[in-house]
Design an enzyme around this catalytic site. Structure first.
Site, PDB file in Angstrom:
ATOM      1  N   ASP A  57       0.844  -1.203   0.000  1.00 28.17           N
ATOM      2  CA  ASP A  57       0.000   0.000   0.000  1.00 28.17           C
ATOM      3  C   ASP A  57       0.871   1.241   0.000  1.00 28.17           C
ATOM      4  OD1 ASP A  57      -2.818   1.252   0.648  1.00 28.17           O
ATOM      5  OD2 ASP A  57      -1.364   2.253   1.945  1.00 28.17           O
ATOM      6  N   TYR A  62       2.771  10.112   0.007  1.00 32.42           N
ATOM      7  CA  TYR A  62       3.808   9.594   0.911  1.00 32.42           C
ATOM      8  C   TYR A  62       5.216   9.939   0.439  1.00 32.42           C
ATOM      9  CZ  TYR A  62      -0.046   6.748   2.751  1.00 32.42           C
ATOM     10  OH  TYR A  62      -1.251   6.320   3.283  1.00 32.42           O
ATOM     11  N   HIS A 123      -7.708   9.336  -1.699  1.00 31.55           N
ATOM     12  CA  HIS A 123      -7.016   9.327  -0.411  1.00 31.55           C
ATOM     13  C   HIS A 123      -7.866   9.961   0.708  1.00 31.55           C
ATOM     14  CE1 HIS A 123      -2.658   9.266   1.305  1.00 31.55           C
ATOM     15  NE2 HIS A 123      -3.539   8.958   2.232  1.00 31.55           N
TER      16      HIS A 123
HETATM   17  P1  NDP Z   1       0.915   1.329  11.793  1.00 30.94           P
HETATM   18  O1  NDP Z   1      -0.275   1.228  12.675  1.00 30.94           O
HETATM   19  O2  NDP Z   1       1.122   0.327  10.748  1.00 30.94           O
HETATM   20  O3  NDP Z   1       2.181   1.441  12.741  1.00 30.94           O
HETATM   21  C1  NDP Z   1       3.461   1.650  12.231  1.00 30.94           C
HETATM   22  C2  NDP Z   1       4.417   1.857  13.415  1.00 30.94           C
HETATM   23  O4  NDP Z   1       4.516   0.656  14.172  1.00 30.94           O
HETATM   24  C3  NDP Z   1       5.816   2.206  12.980  1.00 30.94           C
HETATM   25  O5  NDP Z   1       6.343   3.098  13.925  1.00 30.94           O
HETATM   26  C4  NDP Z   1       6.534   0.870  13.005  1.00 30.94           C
HETATM   27  O6  NDP Z   1       7.916   1.068  13.242  1.00 30.94           O
HETATM   28  C5  NDP Z   1       5.875   0.201  14.186  1.00 30.94           C
HETATM   29  N1  NDP Z   1       5.806  -1.261  14.092  1.00 30.94           N
HETATM   30  C6  NDP Z   1       5.592  -2.016  12.990  1.00 30.94           C
HETATM   31  N2  NDP Z   1       5.500  -3.311  13.313  1.00 30.94           N
HETATM   32  C7  NDP Z   1       5.661  -3.396  14.647  1.00 30.94           C
HETATM   33  C8  NDP Z   1       5.667  -4.468  15.555  1.00 30.94           C
HETATM   34  N3  NDP Z   1       5.455  -5.729  15.170  1.00 30.94           N
HETATM   35  N4  NDP Z   1       5.886  -4.191  16.875  1.00 30.94           N
HETATM   36  C9  NDP Z   1       6.089  -2.927  17.287  1.00 30.94           C
HETATM   37  N5  NDP Z   1       6.080  -1.860  16.467  1.00 30.94           N
HETATM   38  C10 NDP Z   1       5.864  -2.090  15.155  1.00 30.94           C
HETATM   39  O7  NDP Z   1       0.899   2.813  11.170  1.00 30.94           O
HETATM   40  P2  NDP Z   1       0.547   3.577   9.856  1.00 30.94           P
HETATM   41  O8  NDP Z   1      -0.188   4.790  10.262  1.00 30.94           O
HETATM   42  O9  NDP Z   1       1.772   3.729   9.053  1.00 30.94           O
HETATM   43  O10 NDP Z   1      -0.513   2.670   9.074  1.00 30.94           O
HETATM   44  C11 NDP Z   1      -0.149   1.615   8.222  1.00 30.94           C
HETATM   45  C12 NDP Z   1      -0.322   1.984   6.757  1.00 30.94           C
HETATM   46  O11 NDP Z   1      -1.673   2.317   6.459  1.00 30.94           O
HETATM   47  C13 NDP Z   1       0.437   3.233   6.316  1.00 30.94           C
HETATM   48  O12 NDP Z   1       1.825   3.021   6.248  1.00 30.94           O
HETATM   49  C14 NDP Z   1      -0.247   3.534   5.011  1.00 30.94           C
HETATM   50  O13 NDP Z   1       0.221   2.675   4.002  1.00 30.94           O
HETATM   51  C15 NDP Z   1      -1.705   3.254   5.381  1.00 30.94           C
HETATM   52  N6  NDP Z   1      -2.436   4.460   5.839  1.00 30.94           N
HETATM   53  C16 NDP Z   1      -3.439   4.963   5.045  1.00 30.94           C
HETATM   54  C17 NDP Z   1      -4.102   6.114   5.414  1.00 30.94           C
HETATM   55  C18 NDP Z   1      -5.163   6.680   4.543  1.00 30.94           C
HETATM   56  O14 NDP Z   1      -5.532   7.842   4.742  1.00 30.94           O
HETATM   57  N7  NDP Z   1      -5.687   5.933   3.604  1.00 30.94           N
HETATM   58  C19 NDP Z   1      -3.792   6.822   6.653  1.00 30.94           C
HETATM   59  C20 NDP Z   1      -2.763   6.177   7.445  1.00 30.94           C
HETATM   60  C21 NDP Z   1      -2.134   5.034   7.048  1.00 30.94           C
HETATM   61  P3  NDP Z   1       9.056   0.351  12.326  1.00 30.94           P
HETATM   62  O15 NDP Z   1       8.850   0.821  10.909  1.00 30.94           O
HETATM   63  O16 NDP Z   1      10.320   0.844  12.910  1.00 30.94           O
HETATM   64  O17 NDP Z   1       8.858  -1.136  12.496  1.00 30.94           O
HETATM   65  C1  1BO Z   2      -1.082  12.482   4.812  1.00 34.80           C
HETATM   66  C2  1BO Z   2      -1.704  11.200   4.481  1.00 34.80           C
HETATM   67  C3  1BO Z   2      -2.156  10.420   5.649  1.00 34.80           C
HETATM   68  C4  1BO Z   2      -1.712   9.001   5.599  1.00 34.80           C
HETATM   69  O1  1BO Z   2      -2.340   8.273   4.574  1.00 34.80           O
END
Ligand code: NDP
Ligand code: 1BO
Length: 324
Positions: A57, A62, A123
């Site tokens: 995704d 991003y 988005h």
């Molecule tokens: P997540 O809920 O996936 O959390 C990510 C965080 O958790 C990072 O800091 C990561 O650090 C840490 N992490 C990952 N795996 C573990 C684990 N097993 N144990 C402990 N910590 C962990 O956050 P996001 O907000 O990034 O959501 C996921 C994805 O959803 C986004 O990356 C994006 O692709 C999508 N998204 C879409 C949105 C929309 O508006 N459509 C909005 C927000 C997100 P590290 O990388 O160091 O492991």
């Molecule tokens: C700014 C975009 C939020 C994460 O999808």
């Protein structure tokens, strides 16, 4: 090379994939790439070739699509077939005008080094002026013609540039409007969902209409998010099942019938987060996770879309049509 997380022909029985309304299948666990920065390339490559992910995704906003493209290209050079991957991206708010949709998609495809996307999502359902500030200044939120934009998205499907189209961050009200104008149904609605924000109303509405839900920020997000990894209920269930909190949070999403896109750029955690098959959260523990109090969004959009003085959205509740 890691075995793909195979999707069985009979569909979603073991939760490895979910059938979309279009007939295509979305692999249930995907790699999130928000805030992955320059590490996105390695993360995508490791996820696909070592951990068995087949779903990635990303989004124009991003700023990592070129890196994601490098990772995808390297994985394909290592022997992965494009047709076995499910790549989702999103059109940003400044491109939510009918005459900008196709150009935005073309740029995304070029950055990702692909000739089609599996899923293209709106988005956020708000149109921003190009170069808008965060938060927006007066006049930087423009009228969003949902019907005209959706027609263009539909045309991308007809032209074979995109397999499925969908939305993110919708409310019941906006979904109802879209369903009234859509000629091609949205296949997917992507929303924040985790035990700290179950968002049951939207999940039910989507299920009722045959729209698949992808849960974003399943671990509580990052950089100021909610620390669900150390939530007492989550850790208790994880200890009891001899799983990690991350695995419990991902598995919880699957058992609700949603696909889920945990983000990580750490190779161990990338692998950990997809080890969620062949076991399940028992009913009583699932119920406990569903009872976590203090239900609230991590990402309410206020920083991106609210101008408290000039509007048109003066608070986060306005963005969510006062439905929360
Ligand atoms: P997540 O809920 O996936 O959390 C990510 C965080 O958790 C990072 O800091 C990561 O650090 C840490 N992490 C990952 N795996 C573990 C684990 N097993 N144990 C402990 N910590 C962990 O956050 P996001 O907000 O990034 O959501 C996921 C994805 O959803 C986004 O990356 C994006 O692709 C999508 N998204 C879409 C949105 C929309 O508006 N459509 C909005 C927000 C997100 P590290 O990388 O160091 O492991
Ligand atoms: C700014 C975009 C939020 C994460 O999808």
């Amino acid at each position: 090379m890691a075995e793909a997380q195979q999707i069985p022909a009979q569909g979603q029985a073991d939760l490895r994939g979910f059938r979309l309304i279009s007939g295509h299948t979305i692999p249930s666990v995907g790699l999130g790439t928000w805030r992955s920065g320059p590490k996105a390339s390695d993360a995508v490559f490791i996820a696909i070739t070592e951990a068995g992910y087949r779903h990635v995704d990303t989004a124009a906003e991003y700023g990592v699509q070129e890196e994601v493209g490098h990772g995808l290209s390297a994985a394909m050079q290592a022997g992965i077939d494009r047709q076995d991957l499910f790549i989702a991206s999103k059109i940003w708010c400044s491109d939510l005008a009918p005459d900008r949709v196709r150009t935005a998609l073309k740029t995304t495809l070029q950055d990702l080094q692909l000739d089609y996307l599996d899923l293209y999502l709106i988005h956020w359902p708000f149109r921003l002026k190009e170069g808008a500030h965060k938060p927006p200044e007066a006049g930087e939120i423009l009228d969003f013609d949902m019907e005209a934009v959706w027609r263009e998205m539909e045309q991308l499907v007809k032209d074979g540039l995109v397999r499925d189209i969908g939305v993110c961050n919708f409310t019941l009200k906006k979904l109802d409007k879209l369903l009234r104008i859509a000629q091609t149904m949205p296949s997917v609605c992507q929303m924040e969902m985790h035990p700290g924000w179950r968002n049951d109303k939207m999940l039910e509405a989507c299920k009722k209409n045959g729209i698949h839900v992808t849960a974003y920020s399943p671990l509580g997000s990052q950089d100021g998010g909610r620390d669900l990894i150390h939530d007492p209920t989550v850790t208790e269930v994880a200890n009891k099942l001899n799983k990690t909190p991350g695995q419990v949070l991902v598995r919880w999403a699957l058992q609700r019938g949603t696909s889920v896109i945990p983000k990580s750029t750490n190779s161990e955690r990338i692998k950990e987060n997809i080890q969620v098959f062949g076991w399940e959260i028992p009913e009583e523990d699932f119920r406990a996770l569903n009872s976590i109090r203090d239900q609230r969004r991590v990402l309410d959009g206020e920083d991106i879309f609210v101008n408290k003085i000039h509007g048109p959205y003066r608070c986060a509740a306005d963005l969510w049509d006062n439905e929360d």
